[in-house]
Design a protein around this motif. Structure first.
Motif, PDB file in Angstrom:
ATOM      1  N   SER A  11      10.770  32.305 -13.842  1.00 39.19           N
ATOM      2  CA  SER A  11      10.493  31.125 -13.001  1.00 39.19           C
ATOM      3  C   SER A  11      10.353  31.473 -11.521  1.00 39.19           C
ATOM      4  CB  SER A  11      11.615  30.087 -13.167  1.00 39.19           C
ATOM      5  OG  SER A  11      12.806  30.516 -12.512  1.00 39.19           O
ATOM      6  N   THR A  26      13.860  33.605   0.725  1.00 37.52           N
ATOM      7  CA  THR A  26      14.780  32.484   0.932  1.00 37.52           C
ATOM      8  C   THR A  26      16.204  32.974   1.140  1.00 37.52           C
ATOM      9  OG1 THR A  26      13.431  30.972  -0.366  1.00 37.52           O
ATOM     10  CG2 THR A  26      15.752  30.406  -0.127  1.00 37.52           C
ATOM     11  N   SER A  94      23.359  27.272  -6.437  1.00 40.65           N
ATOM     12  CA  SER A  94      22.507  26.700  -5.404  1.00 40.65           C
ATOM     13  C   SER A  94      23.234  25.609  -4.613  1.00 40.65           C
ATOM     14  CB  SER A  94      21.228  26.134  -6.022  1.00 40.65           C
ATOM     15  OG  SER A  94      20.379  25.614  -5.021  1.00 40.65           O
ATOM     16  N   LYS A  95      23.878  24.693  -5.321  1.00 46.36           N
ATOM     17  CA  LYS A  95      24.623  23.632  -4.642  1.00 46.36           C
ATOM     18  C   LYS A  95      25.841  24.187  -3.912  1.00 46.36           C
ATOM     19  CE  LYS A  95      23.208  19.783  -7.591  1.00 46.36           C
ATOM     20  NZ  LYS A  95      23.658  18.719  -8.537  1.00 46.36           N
ATOM     21  N   GLN A 202      17.061  24.863   2.163  1.00 47.50           N
ATOM     22  CA  GLN A 202      16.607  23.631   1.529  1.00 47.50           C
ATOM     23  C   GLN A 202      15.090  23.537   1.459  1.00 47.50           C
ATOM     24  OE1 GLN A 202      19.486  22.737  -0.140  1.00 47.50           O
ATOM     25  NE2 GLN A 202      18.652  20.683   0.127  1.00 47.50           N
ATOM     26  N   THR A 204      12.779  26.013   1.352  1.00 47.66           N
ATOM     27  CA  THR A 204      12.049  27.033   0.582  1.00 47.66           C
ATOM     28  C   THR A 204      12.564  27.267  -0.836  1.00 47.66           C
ATOM     29  OG1 THR A 204      13.431  28.848   1.423  1.00 47.66           O
ATOM     30  CG2 THR A 204      11.487  28.257   2.720  1.00 47.66           C
ATOM     31  N   LYS A 205      13.740  26.755  -1.192  1.00 43.80           N
ATOM     32  CA  LYS A 205      14.352  27.153  -2.462  1.00 43.80           C
ATOM     33  C   LYS A 205      13.553  26.690  -3.688  1.00 43.80           C
ATOM     34  CE  LYS A 205      17.492  23.217  -3.155  1.00 43.80           C
ATOM     35  NZ  LYS A 205      18.876  22.795  -3.458  1.00 43.80           N
ATOM     36  N   LYS A 206      12.992  25.479  -3.660  1.00 48.31           N
ATOM     37  CA  LYS A 206      12.298  24.957  -4.830  1.00 48.31           C
ATOM     38  C   LYS A 206      11.080  25.795  -5.179  1.00 48.31           C
ATOM     39  CE  LYS A 206      10.394  20.735  -6.843  1.00 48.31           C
ATOM     40  NZ  LYS A 206      10.123  19.285  -6.635  1.00 48.31           N
ATOM     41  N   LYS A 207      10.340  26.224  -4.162  1.00 48.65           N
ATOM     42  CA  LYS A 207       9.100  26.966  -4.379  1.00 48.65           C
ATOM     43  C   LYS A 207       9.356  28.431  -4.712  1.00 48.65           C
ATOM     44  CE  LYS A 207       4.623  27.940  -2.184  1.00 48.65           C
ATOM     45  NZ  LYS A 207       3.797  27.727  -0.959  1.00 48.65           N
ATOM     46  N   THR A 214      20.307  27.194 -10.361  1.00 48.50           N
ATOM     47  CA  THR A 214      20.374  25.787 -10.761  1.00 48.50           C
ATOM     48  C   THR A 214      21.203  25.564 -12.017  1.00 48.50           C
ATOM     49  OG1 THR A 214      18.346  25.968 -12.081  1.00 48.50           O
ATOM     50  CG2 THR A 214      18.111  25.335  -9.756  1.00 48.50           C
TER      51      THR A 214
END
Length: 495
Positions: A11, A26, A94-95, A202, A204-207, A214
């Motif tokens: 992923s 990141t 991540s959190k 926050q 850049t992490k999703k991409k 997660t």
């Protein structure tokens, strides 16, 4: 579980940051800003404690300030247990990184507000808890973005380690320059650094990180949650009561706190190793790897006991024993804190290239650790030389400190990024984040020991002090090198 790990790796975009996964960007810059904030604060913290109130400090004794710095450093890394547990059992890494960053920022804001010793300790609690959530988990996510057999893995940790030290290099120069104007202004700059780090993470992490960080590897079962949260609440209540009763009655003193932290620093790693080894979730192969990890852990404790004195004993040495007028420049004693990260920035790419170039011919993990101990010991042997030859009370050239920091960095690059990588490889699957917390407990144990040891340092004892500690590290490095083949065998396929 290995399929889950591969799904996480798949992923993450695998090319894009110096030939490494994009997620390294990141994590590199998140940790850069977190370390900018932490090392900027730490560069002036010991001076803030022992400078007189008229100089903007708290007016504590120098011996007390050095011990508090060691206790604080120990608790920072000890709190990684909490961060690792919450990441493994409740909300994922991540959190944990995000919540930890918020607490660190609030702690630095508290330091930036002129106040009392009470405000100082409030800020320490916030920073300790925040670093415990962020520090081990961001390193754990670095391991998640590579497959177990990816040849880029050690080099990736070295690049990540360079990001840590880039922040650590710049912040003491900036914050140290503000020290004479206002300690609190320097602490404010550290708070801004942590804020920038949170925004970077926050945005850049999703991409770039995909699924990394997660997932909760060992979540609490529904029937466990009520019992566990009740136990946590009771634990907090008991600690609060003990503190509320202990301070007024005189049972909880600074000396007793040093003793308690020392016991925890040594005792908690022993408990952790025991729990993971005996767990039904740990396989026979993982148990063998845990056994191999123990001598590496002990070596790391010895190494960090020396390296971490750069912000205590050597900071005091810079302030009181070093000629701060050099080539027409007045040097701030805080600037010496930039030497360690500066040398790492310069040398980390060389070490990363060296390990890749050597390939299968590079030293084994235990052999790299033994080299780390050797250099650490030599760094203390070097710094005793000017004290031995100089007349009593004479100031020594700052170049001696520069040389000592340089030598210990050679050891750090042999041990620290390699240790991070080895921890992600040797960790039992069910305890992945918590094992990374265990790695940072080596620093906690080292500084818990230092809280006792630094009290023996003085101008009169410095030659004996540096000689005994440096010599012990060199002896331990030789022993580790001799038993390295046996340790390697216990790693069961991990190189």
């Amino acid at each position: 579980m290995s399929d889950d790990k591969q799904r996480i790796v798949d992923s993450v975009p695998q090319k894009g940051f110096f030939g490494h996964p994009k997620g390294l960007f990141t994590l590199f810059f998140t940790e850069f800003w977190e370390r900018f904030s932490y090392y900027g604060m730490r560069a002036i913290l010991v001076f803030y404690m022992y400078y007189e109130v008229s100089q903007g400090g708290l007016g504590l004794s120098q011996t007390t300030a050095l011990s508090i710095m060691s206790i604080y450093g120990s608790l920072v890394y000890m709190s990684g247990i909490i961060g690792g547990w919450f990441a493994d059992r409740i909300f994922g890494t991540s959190k944990a990184i995000f919540y930890g960053g918020i607490l660190i920022m609030l702690g630095h804001i508290a330091l930036a507000i002129p106040g009392s010793v009470a405000m100082f300790f409030v800020s320490m609690v916030l920073i300790v808890l925040g670093t415990g959530l962020l520090k081990p988990n961001v390193s754990s996510v670095v391991g998640d973005i590579y497959s177990e057999n990816d040849s880029r893995r050690d080099a990736g940790f070295s690049i990540f380690y360079m990001g840590i030290n880039l922040g650590g290099f710049l912040s003491p120069l900036i914050v140290g320059s503000l020290m004479d104007t206002s300690f609190h202004l320097g602490f404010g700059v550290a708070a801004v650094g942590m804020f920038v780090g949170l925004v970077t993470f926050q945005v850049t992490k999703k991409k770039y990180l995909g699924l990394a960080g997660t997932q909760v590897p060992n979540p609490l079962a529904p029937n466990e949650k009520k019992r566990v949260f009740t136990q946590i609440g009771l634990g907090i209540l008991i600690v609060a009561i003990l503190v509320a009763v202990g301070i007024p009655t005189g049972y909880l003193t600074f000396e007793s706190l040093v003793f308690i932290v020392g016991i925890l620093g040594v005792g908690i790693p022993i408990i952790y190793f025991t729990v993971m080894y005996r767990s039904k979730k740990t396989t026979d192969v993982e148990r063998s790897r845990l056994i191999a990890y123990i001598p590496l852990f002990i070596a790391a404790v010895m190494f960090w006991a020396i390296q971490e004195q750069g912000s205590t004993i050597l900071a005091s040495y810079a302030d009181n024993r070093t000629d701060l007028e050099f080539m027409g420049i007045t040097i701030s004693p805080a600037w010496f804190q930039s030497l360690n990260p500066l040398f790492i920035i310069v040398l980390a790419p060389m070490f990363a290239w060296l390990w890749v170039k050597l390939g299968d011919r590079q030293p084994t993990i235990p052999q790299k650790f033994s080299l780390g101990l050797l250099f650490a010991g030599l760094s203390f042997i070097v710094i005793l030389v000017p004290g031995y030859f100089a007349s009593e009370g004479a100031l020594v050239s700052p170049l001696w400190l520069v040389l000592s920091y340089f030598i210990v960095v050679l050891g750090e690059l042999c041990l620290s990024p390699v240790g991070l990588s080895a921890t992600t490889k040797l960790a039992p699957t069910a305890f992945s984040a918590q094992t990374m917390s265990l790695w940072f407990l080596a620093s906690a144990a080292a500084q818990a020991i230092n809280a006792q040891v630094v009290r023996f340092y003085s101008a009169e004892t410095e030659v004996l002090y540096f000689g005994i500690i440096g010599g012990l590290s060199i002896v331990l490095s030789i022993v580790l090198f001799l038993v390295a083949p046996k340790i390697q065998k216990k790693m069961r396929g991990i190189k």
